[in-house]
Write a protein that holds these residues in place. Structure first.
Motif, PDB file in Angstrom:
ATOM      1  N   SER A 213       3.164  -4.251  19.499  1.00 52.90           N
ATOM      2  CA  SER A 213       3.136  -2.799  19.763  1.00 52.90           C
ATOM      3  C   SER A 213       1.758  -2.281  20.209  1.00 52.90           C
ATOM      4  O   SER A 213       1.628  -1.752  21.321  1.00 52.90           O
ATOM      5  N   THR A 214       0.769  -2.343  19.393  1.00 51.37           N
ATOM      6  CA  THR A 214      -0.595  -1.801  19.621  1.00 51.37           C
ATOM      7  C   THR A 214      -0.583  -0.416  20.273  1.00 51.37           C
ATOM      8  O   THR A 214      -1.440  -0.105  21.102  1.00 51.37           O
ATOM      9  N   GLY A 243       1.729  -4.864  15.625  1.00 51.37           N
ATOM     10  CA  GLY A 243       0.397  -5.419  15.853  1.00 51.37           C
ATOM     11  C   GLY A 243      -0.550  -4.292  16.188  1.00 51.37           C
ATOM     12  O   GLY A 243      -0.152  -3.289  16.804  1.00 51.37           O
ATOM     13  N   THR A 244      -1.805  -4.447  15.768  1.00 50.50           N
ATOM     14  CA  THR A 244      -2.746  -3.320  15.834  1.00 50.50           C
ATOM     15  C   THR A 244      -3.944  -3.559  16.745  1.00 50.50           C
ATOM     16  O   THR A 244      -4.678  -2.628  17.036  1.00 50.50           O
ATOM     17  N   ASP A 245      -4.196  -4.821  17.153  1.00 48.87           N
ATOM     18  CA  ASP A 245      -5.443  -5.140  17.855  1.00 48.87           C
ATOM     19  C   ASP A 245      -6.652  -4.769  16.989  1.00 48.87           C
ATOM     20  O   ASP A 245      -7.677  -4.308  17.501  1.00 48.87           O
ATOM     21  N   GLU A 259      -0.341   3.281  13.446  1.00 48.97           N
ATOM     22  CA  GLU A 259       0.519   2.408  14.258  1.00 48.97           C
ATOM     23  C   GLU A 259       1.981   2.562  13.831  1.00 48.97           C
ATOM     24  O   GLU A 259       2.890   2.612  14.684  1.00 48.97           O
ATOM     25  N   LEU A 260       2.215   2.650  12.508  1.00 44.91           N
ATOM     26  CA  LEU A 260       3.587   2.812  12.011  1.00 44.91           C
ATOM     27  C   LEU A 260       4.178   4.133  12.487  1.00 44.91           C
ATOM     28  O   LEU A 260       5.346   4.199  12.893  1.00 44.91           O
ATOM     29  N   GLY A 310       1.733   3.093   3.731  1.00 37.19           N
ATOM     30  CA  GLY A 310       0.269   3.071   3.623  1.00 37.19           C
ATOM     31  C   GLY A 310      -0.227   2.594   2.265  1.00 37.19           C
ATOM     32  O   GLY A 310      -1.377   2.187   2.125  1.00 37.19           O
ATOM     33  N   SER A 311       0.645   2.614   1.227  1.00 39.66           N
ATOM     34  CA  SER A 311       0.258   2.123  -0.114  1.00 39.66           C
ATOM     35  C   SER A 311       0.667   0.680  -0.348  1.00 39.66           C
ATOM     36  O   SER A 311       0.544   0.165  -1.459  1.00 39.66           O
ATOM     37  N   ALA A 312       1.172  -0.007   0.694  1.00 40.61           N
ATOM     38  CA  ALA A 312       1.645  -1.387   0.513  1.00 40.61           C
ATOM     39  C   ALA A 312       0.502  -2.321   0.139  1.00 40.61           C
ATOM     40  O   ALA A 312      -0.636  -2.142   0.588  1.00 40.61           O
TER      41      ALA A 312
END
Ligand SMILES: [Zn+2]
Length: 325
Positions: A213-214, A243-245, A259-260, A310-312
């Motif tokens: 994704s990025t 994927g975030t790069d 990203e999510l 975000g708390s994972a």
């Protein structure tokens, strides 16, 4: 403690979501399979923040193959990698400030005979001998020369012969077409440089391409294009990888809510969002020793899921107790 309905949870988060608790602290929450960030650059980040931030496995898509080969295999995140970027002479990312010579290999010869200086086989053999499980190629005509189709075909064929999938950075006019013609397996970024027509997207789907994704690295029109191209690809049955790069820009390690949220807005939501995070490509079965744990009340609607994730955090399987129903 509010009772969590496991059926409602599976509807929101997919078949592997379960209410549960941590064995030692008794803390309640939701258990999911291990998450992978399918696009990072470890030499540019503090990787110790990844597992506490929910990332059990990471794929380095461009780094020094020798340094990567020397890594320990213990601990989390589990790392797989491409090794160096393979590129045309003078091609992207040669000369970039974040890309020391050690992380690029310029291919000057399409030969698939071993040991030819600058040859296709030489570069791929080197990455493979350093433990690479994917091959990364740069197809960025916006930033320099790119492979001709004969060289790219030779690269992809030789990588496949060695059992290695090929991931491409695709940017610039005609580059997606070049990647599709050569049967590249994965795009390192959802295409952001052009609006794609339905025929190109249908070809990518029929080739079983995966797109990382990025989305959140882009602004403005590039972000809009990436999101709409990705949404169209996903709707047509294309497989999306989270994927975030990470390493591109200054962001804290761990799961990226931005990203999510961008994926969610691109209609990759709920169970599809979890599938993008838990896809084991390119085959990180060791991450099965751990699970994702999100403490606190479960989400009750699709809209809540990105921020809630975000708390994972990453927790060993033996520290998890799934509630019996
Ligand atoms: Zn990258």
């Amino acid at each position: 403690m509010l009772h969590t309905d496991p059926f409602a949870l599976r509807e929101l988060l997919g078949p592997h979501a379960a209410p549960g608790r941590r064995a030692i602290t008794g803390e309640h929450g939701v258990v999911l399979p291990a998450f992978t960030d399918h696009h990072v650059h470890l030499h540019l980040i503090d990787e110790s923040a990844l597992a506490p931030g929910g990332i059990a496995a990471a794929i380095d898509l461009g780094g020094d193959p020798v340094a990567l080969a020397r890594r320990t295999r213990e601990g989390f995140p589990r790392v797989s990698y491409a090794g160096a970027f393979l590129t045309a002479p003078g091609g992207y990312p040669v000369g970039r400030s974040w890309a020391p010579d050690a992380i690029t290999r310029e291919i000057t010869d399409s030969s698939t005979h071993p040991g030819v200086p600058g040859g296709v086989a030489t570069a791929i053999d080197e990455q493979a001998s350093c433990g690479a499980s994917v091959i990364k190629v740069a197809l960025n005509s916006a930033a320099g020369p790119v492979f001709d189709s004969a060289t790219l075909d030779a690269l992809v064929d030789y990588a496949h012969e060695r059992g290695l999938p090929v991931v491409a950075h695709v940017e610039g006019d005609g580059m997606l077409r070049l990647a599709l013609d050569a049967r590249v397996d994965v795009l390192a970024h959802a295409p952001f440089g052009e609006w794609l027509d339905g025929a190109s997207i249908a070809r990518a789907v029929s080739l079983k391409q995966r797109w990382i994704s990025t989305l959140s690295i882009h602004d403005g029109i590039a972000r809009e294009r990436a999101a709409i191209n990705l949404a169209t690809f996903a709707r047509a049955g294309g497989r999306v990888l989270y994927g975030t790069d990470l390493g591109n820009g200054d962001r804290p390690g761990g799961i990226q809510v931005s990203e999510l949220s961008a994926l969610d807005a691109a209609e990759v939501r709920g169970p599809e969002l979890i599938a993008a995070l838990t896809d084991p490509w390119p085959g990180l079965s060791e991450a099965a020793a751990v699970a994702t744990f999100v403490p606190g009340p479960a989400p009750t609607s699709l809209d809540e899921i990105p921020a809630w994730l975000g708390s994972a955090t990453v927790v060993p399987e033996e520290e998890i107790v799934r509630d019996e129903h």
